[in-house]
Design an enzyme around this catalytic site. Structure first.
Site, PDB file in Angstrom:
ATOM      1  N   SER A 138      36.492  61.397  34.503  1.00 55.89           N
ATOM      2  CA  SER A 138      35.554  62.113  35.386  1.00 55.89           C
ATOM      3  C   SER A 138      36.072  63.515  35.690  1.00 55.89           C
ATOM      4  O   SER A 138      36.932  64.037  34.993  1.00 55.89           O
ATOM      5  CB  SER A 138      35.393  61.332  36.697  1.00 55.89           C
ATOM      6  OG  SER A 138      36.618  61.330  37.408  1.00 55.89           O
ATOM      7  N   ALA A 194      40.437  58.448  40.347  1.00 58.78           N
ATOM      8  CA  ALA A 194      41.494  57.506  39.981  1.00 58.78           C
ATOM      9  C   ALA A 194      41.914  57.873  38.561  1.00 58.78           C
ATOM     10  O   ALA A 194      41.058  58.187  37.739  1.00 58.78           O
ATOM     11  CB  ALA A 194      40.953  56.086  40.020  1.00 58.78           C
ATOM     12  N   TYR A 253      30.146  58.404  30.728  1.00 62.01           N
ATOM     13  CA  TYR A 253      30.198  57.121  30.014  1.00 62.01           C
ATOM     14  C   TYR A 253      29.099  56.146  30.444  1.00 62.01           C
ATOM     15  O   TYR A 253      28.894  55.112  29.810  1.00 62.01           O
ATOM     16  CB  TYR A 253      31.591  56.468  30.113  1.00 62.01           C
ATOM     17  CG  TYR A 253      32.013  55.993  31.490  1.00 62.01           C
ATOM     18  CD1 TYR A 253      31.391  54.944  32.144  1.00 62.01           C
ATOM     19  CD2 TYR A 253      33.091  56.603  32.140  1.00 62.01           C
ATOM     20  CE1 TYR A 253      31.802  54.497  33.388  1.00 62.01           C
ATOM     21  CE2 TYR A 253      33.519  56.178  33.376  1.00 62.01           C
ATOM     22  CZ  TYR A 253      32.865  55.123  33.994  1.00 62.01           C
ATOM     23  OH  TYR A 253      33.280  54.702  35.233  1.00 62.01           O
ATOM     24  N   GLU A 254      28.389  56.483  31.527  1.00 63.58           N
ATOM     25  CA  GLU A 254      27.228  55.659  31.895  1.00 63.58           C
ATOM     26  C   GLU A 254      26.022  55.994  31.016  1.00 63.58           C
ATOM     27  O   GLU A 254      24.960  55.393  31.163  1.00 63.58           O
ATOM     28  CB  GLU A 254      26.868  55.897  33.364  1.00 63.58           C
ATOM     29  CG  GLU A 254      27.920  55.371  34.326  1.00 63.58           C
ATOM     30  CD  GLU A 254      27.655  55.820  35.756  1.00 63.58           C
ATOM     31  OE1 GLU A 254      26.762  55.247  36.399  1.00 63.58           O
ATOM     32  OE2 GLU A 254      28.330  56.759  36.220  1.00 63.58           O
ATOM     33  N   SER A 284      36.714  56.283  42.253  1.00 64.53           N
ATOM     34  CA  SER A 284      36.784  54.811  42.280  1.00 64.53           C
ATOM     35  C   SER A 284      37.645  54.288  43.429  1.00 64.53           C
ATOM     36  O   SER A 284      38.822  54.633  43.520  1.00 64.53           O
ATOM     37  CB  SER A 284      37.401  54.274  40.991  1.00 64.53           C
ATOM     38  OG  SER A 284      36.609  54.572  39.900  1.00 64.53           O
ATOM     39  N   ASN A 302      47.578  53.556  37.927  1.00 62.33           N
ATOM     40  CA  ASN A 302      48.281  52.728  36.928  1.00 62.33           C
ATOM     41  C   ASN A 302      49.033  53.646  35.979  1.00 62.33           C
ATOM     42  O   ASN A 302      48.710  54.820  35.866  1.00 62.33           O
ATOM     43  CB  ASN A 302      47.255  51.897  36.134  1.00 62.33           C
ATOM     44  CG  ASN A 302      46.190  52.794  35.496  1.00 62.33           C
ATOM     45  OD1 ASN A 302      45.225  53.195  36.150  1.00 62.33           O
ATOM     46  ND2 ASN A 302      46.399  53.134  34.239  1.00 62.33           N
ATOM     47  N   HIS A 323      31.423  52.314  43.239  1.00 60.58           N
ATOM     48  CA  HIS A 323      30.728  53.578  43.493  1.00 60.58           C
ATOM     49  C   HIS A 323      29.433  53.269  44.256  1.00 60.58           C
ATOM     50  O   HIS A 323      28.490  52.718  43.694  1.00 60.58           O
ATOM     51  CB  HIS A 323      30.401  54.294  42.186  1.00 60.58           C
ATOM     52  CG  HIS A 323      31.611  54.828  41.487  1.00 60.58           C
ATOM     53  ND1 HIS A 323      32.095  56.095  41.692  1.00 60.58           N
ATOM     54  CD2 HIS A 323      32.455  54.251  40.608  1.00 60.58           C
ATOM     55  CE1 HIS A 323      33.182  56.277  40.953  1.00 60.58           C
ATOM     56  NE2 HIS A 323      33.410  55.172  40.284  1.00 60.58           N
ATOM     57  N   HIS A 373      39.843  47.359  35.483  1.00 63.24           N
ATOM     58  CA  HIS A 373      39.174  48.181  36.503  1.00 63.24           C
ATOM     59  C   HIS A 373      39.536  47.668  37.899  1.00 63.24           C
ATOM     60  O   HIS A 373      39.671  48.452  38.844  1.00 63.24           O
ATOM     61  CB  HIS A 373      37.653  48.131  36.269  1.00 63.24           C
ATOM     62  CG  HIS A 373      36.872  49.072  37.150  1.00 63.24           C
ATOM     63  ND1 HIS A 373      37.135  50.429  37.228  1.00 63.24           N
ATOM     64  CD2 HIS A 373      35.825  48.854  37.997  1.00 63.24           C
ATOM     65  CE1 HIS A 373      36.293  50.990  38.082  1.00 63.24           C
ATOM     66  NE2 HIS A 373      35.492  50.055  38.569  1.00 63.24           N
TER      67      HIS A 373
HETATM   68  N1  HPA Z   1      42.695  55.801  31.859  1.00 59.70           N
HETATM   69  C1  HPA Z   1      41.498  56.393  32.074  1.00 59.70           C
HETATM   70  N2  HPA Z   1      40.908  56.400  33.245  1.00 59.70           N
HETATM   71  C2  HPA Z   1      41.525  55.816  34.283  1.00 59.70           C
HETATM   72  C3  HPA Z   1      42.771  55.190  34.136  1.00 59.70           C
HETATM   73  C4  HPA Z   1      43.391  55.187  32.847  1.00 59.70           C
HETATM   74  O1  HPA Z   1      44.494  54.655  32.648  1.00 59.70           O
HETATM   75  N3  HPA Z   1      43.115  54.711  35.357  1.00 59.70           N
HETATM   76  C5  HPA Z   1      42.120  55.043  36.209  1.00 59.70           C
HETATM   77  N4  HPA Z   1      41.147  55.717  35.563  1.00 59.70           N
END
Ligand code: HPA
Length: 282
Positions: free
Chosen positions: A215, A114, A86-87, A31, A238, A62, A250
């Site tokens: 992922s 990410a 999850y898609e 991402s 995060n 993406h 997101h």
């Molecule tokens: N949780 C799950 N997937 C993620 C997160 C998260 O906090 N941050 C980026 N992808």
């Protein structure tokens, strides 16, 4: 022939005749991390929607392209935009790109993502080398016989070292030389698409995870089965649920991803430079 085998064969038949040279390193970009593909030279860009049998990605951030060419002298294929369970795709479907690049010749895989930070020492913007993973989505691309290009799976693939130690140490040395701070950690795969609850995060921390994301693990399982060398890098975008003030979005994930992508790009370029220098030494 199973459906997954037919998809792979159809994709291979379409891509192979279009390539001038075979890739040696495949990069899967997560991402907000797709910009590296713009730097590929002598590039052949293939929108994945053109490839027969290739499922189209649906997540914002993406792009859905395969970019073949050279990066720092290395023959690469950049998979810009990945597929997620999850898609609604099975683990077999999301790993079709890995089987495809392997069949095209790639024997090394750099996979980025990410992720939310669970380790309290990791701040948003941290680059974390994945040293091991926990499959908490309980899906696997290895269920059944899937690619048809090899005989039935013999035995069960070893997973005691999914991430190549030598490559990881090389990457750390490159980061150190470039002044890029990095960490090591365990990545935990959740199915998503919702972010975690605070209770889940407490559980995952106790399980020994340093970062959580949706992922990477399916691709790594497939790559290991195929005998590819894997390097995994998480961008901590995060603090995971309950460890930061306010809800997760997101957009926030994409924003921090964009902020650290220069470091990630520098690091990957340095590694590929080293990889091509080695080739000329041998
Ligand atoms: N949780 C799950 N997937 C993620 C997160 C998260 O906090 N941050 C980026 N992808």
């Amino acid at each position: 022939m199973q459906k997954a085998e037919r998809s792979l064969q159809a994709a291979l038949d379409w891509v192979r005749p279009r390539l001038h040279e075979t890739p040696e390193v495949a990069l899967i970009l997560g991402s907000g991390l797709g910009a590296l593909a713009e730097s590929v030279t002598q590039a052949l860009e293939v929108p994945v929607r053109k490839i027969p049998g290739y499922p189209p990605p649906s997540v914002s951030g993406h792009a859905g392209r395969l970019v073949f060419g050279r990066l720092e002298g290395c023959r690469v294929v950049v998979l810009q935009g990945r597929l997620h369970c999850y898609e609604g795709y099975s683990a077999q479907t999301v790993t079709l790109p890995v089987r495809l690049v392997h069949a095209l010749g790639a024997r090394r895989l750099i996979v980025t993502n990410a992720a939310g930070g669970l380790n309290p020492h990791f701040r948003p913007g941290t680059l974390m080398f994945i040293v091991d993973h926990i499959n908490a989505a309980f899906h696997s691309p290895l269920v059944g016989r899937i690619d048809g290009l090899r005989p039935l799976m013999r035995g069960v693939p070893d997973m005691s070292r999914p991430y190549d130690r030598d490559w990881l140490e090389e990457a750390e040395a490159v980061a150190l030389r470039q002044g890029i701070p990095t960490q090591r950690g365990v990545y935990l795969w959740t199915l998503g698409p919702s972010y975690e609850t605070k209770a889940e995060i407490r559980m995952y921390r106790r399980m020994g995870a340093d970062a959580v994301g949706m992922s990477t693990v399916p691709e790594v399982l497939e790559a290991c089965r195929l005998g590819m060398k894997v390097l995994g890098i998480s961008t901590i975008t995060n603090m995971a649920a309950g460890l930061q003030a306010g809800p997760l979005t997101h957009e926030e994930v994409l924003k921090v991803g964009r902020q650290v992508r220069d470091h990630l790009e520098q690091l990957i370029r340095g590694l590929l430079r080293q990889q091509s220098a080695k080739k000329f030494q041998n």
